[in-house]
Design an enzyme around this catalytic site. Sequence first.
Site, mmCIF file in Angstrom:
data_model
loop_
_atom_site.group_PDB
_atom_site.id
_atom_site.type_symbol
_atom_site.label_atom_id
_atom_site.label_comp_id
_atom_site.label_asym_id
_atom_site.label_seq_id
_atom_site.Cartn_x
_atom_site.Cartn_y
_atom_site.Cartn_z
ATOM 1 N N HIS A 84 0.884 -1.104 0.001
ATOM 2 C CA HIS A 84 -0.078 0.026 0.058
ATOM 3 C C HIS A 84 1.020 1.281 -0.072
ATOM 4 O O HIS A 84 1.933 1.296 0.576
ATOM 5 C CB HIS A 84 -0.732 0.013 1.166
ATOM 6 C CG HIS A 84 -2.123 -0.966 0.983
ATOM 7 N ND1 HIS A 84 -3.223 -0.917 1.956
ATOM 8 C CD2 HIS A 84 -2.137 -1.863 0.457
ATOM 9 C CE1 HIS A 84 -4.069 -1.623 1.431
ATOM 10 N NE2 HIS A 84 -3.621 -2.505 0.461
ATOM 11 N N GLU A 86 0.894 3.669 1.859
ATOM 12 C CA GLU A 86 1.202 4.409 3.057
ATOM 13 C C GLU A 86 2.428 3.621 3.369
ATOM 14 O O GLU A 86 3.403 3.923 4.217
ATOM 15 C CB GLU A 86 0.082 4.132 4.108
ATOM 16 C CG GLU A 86 -1.279 4.974 3.760
ATOM 17 C CD GLU A 86 -2.052 3.964 3.020
ATOM 18 O OE1 GLU A 86 -1.584 3.367 2.014
ATOM 19 O OE2 GLU A 86 -3.263 3.962 3.247
ATOM 20 N N CYS A 111 -6.385 1.461 5.265
ATOM 21 C CA CYS A 111 -6.854 0.389 5.561
ATOM 22 C C CYS A 111 -6.183 -0.113 7.042
ATOM 23 O O CYS A 111 -5.313 0.645 7.712
ATOM 24 C CB CYS A 111 -6.343 -0.939 4.704
ATOM 25 S SG CYS A 111 -4.725 -1.198 4.913
ATOM 26 N N CYS A 114 -2.466 -0.677 7.309
ATOM 27 C CA CYS A 114 -1.524 0.288 7.196
ATOM 28 C C CYS A 114 -1.783 1.295 8.473
ATOM 29 O O CYS A 114 -0.780 1.997 8.761
ATOM 30 C CB CYS A 114 -1.887 1.101 5.993
ATOM 31 S SG CYS A 114 -1.313 0.640 4.624
HETATM 32 O O1 5HU Z 1 -5.157 2.586 2.146
HETATM 33 C C1 5HU Z 1 -4.955 2.079 1.105
HETATM 34 N N1 5HU Z 1 -3.823 2.173 0.477
HETATM 35 C C2 5HU Z 1 -3.552 1.320 -0.827
HETATM 36 O O2 5HU Z 1 -2.601 1.566 -1.355
HETATM 37 N N2 5HU Z 1 -4.582 0.793 -1.245
HETATM 38 C C3 5HU Z 1 -4.350 -0.103 -2.485
HETATM 39 C C4 5HU Z 1 -4.387 -1.553 -2.457
HETATM 40 C C5 5HU Z 1 -4.899 -1.811 -3.989
HETATM 41 O O3 5HU Z 1 -3.937 -1.719 -4.861
HETATM 42 C C6 5HU Z 1 -5.967 -0.726 -4.183
HETATM 43 C C7 5HU Z 1 -7.294 -1.015 -3.947
HETATM 44 O O4 5HU Z 1 -7.773 -1.785 -4.846
HETATM 45 P P1 5HU Z 1 -9.390 -1.856 -5.168
HETATM 46 O O5 5HU Z 1 -9.975 -0.458 -4.947
HETATM 47 O O6 5HU Z 1 -9.574 -2.215 -6.650
HETATM 48 O O7 5HU Z 1 -9.903 -2.862 -4.334
HETATM 49 O O8 5HU Z 1 -5.308 0.600 -3.444
HETATM 50 C C8 5HU Z 1 -5.766 0.317 -0.741
HETATM 51 C C9 5HU Z 1 -5.972 1.241 0.443
HETATM 52 C C10 5HU Z 1 -7.252 1.030 1.227
HETATM 53 O O9 5HU Z 1 -7.724 -0.036 1.343
#
Ligand code: 5HU
Length: 232
Positions: A84, A86, A111, A114
């Site tokens: 992610h 973060e 999330c 994170c």
């Molecule tokens: O806080 C976050 N930070 C973050 O980098 N992500 C990323 C993980 C995935 O590559 C994408 C979320 O994918 P999707 O919206 O298709 O479920 O975003 C997702 C979140 C929240 O879940």
Amino acid sequence: SDCLQSSDLTRTDFLVDTDYFMAVAVLSAQRSKDPNTQVGACLVNQDNKIVGTGHNCMPNDCEGKLPWNREGAKLDTKYIYVCHAELNAIVNASANADVKGCTMYVTLFPCNECTKLIIQAGLKEVVYLCDKYHKTPETKASKKMLDMAGILEYERFDSIKSDKNISVRCAWEENFFYSEKNHKLPSKHRVHNDVMGNSQTNSQILPLTAAAHLHHGKPPPALQVKIEQQDR
Ligand SMILES: O=c1[nH]c(=O)n([C@H]2C[C@H](O)[C@@H](COP(=O)(O)O)O2)cc1CO
């Protein structure tokens, strides 16, 4: 001397710090190869200096070898592999930087995983743009932990707070990403998949442009060059 500026020559329409940091997060998101949701993060220390940035990506040397699927068997989806934004902003922090006390500007609400990292790393604040997964247990768990962690605050990014007549709305709420003046660009400047991950509507504005438009709707010179090139 000639070098001294009188105070009435001071530029007043400069980009304020908070808008700049969120714009850097928005820009970082554009590096993501996730076809559905691009997330960007910008880590800022107590001296108002950027110490790290990140976007969601596959682990080093795994890019291109792992799936970006959202559905299917667990091992065939992106979710168990992706790093992610973060996490990346924290691990990318300059070697001599202390992440303790930093503020995380992030385009999507963190999330639960994170959030644990953010709390354990000693960050003091989270400023987020979009909360499109607010109904999920992950986001609810995040807020629960952030509330418990006390010293850690989280707030929705609102550039009105920075005393400018601009604001940023979120895709999950408004269905597109725009400044208060609703600067819509000609369709060739729009993208079908914005930083918030809404890929349905074509009324979205290129996030980089939106970031630039945080500031009185006037893109900075570098971006103007880009738009002029596209116009040709
Ligand atoms: O806080 C976050 N930070 C973050 O980098 N992500 C990323 C993980 C995935 O590559 C994408 C979320 O994918 P999707 O919206 O298709 O479920 O975003 C997702 C979140 C929240 O879940």
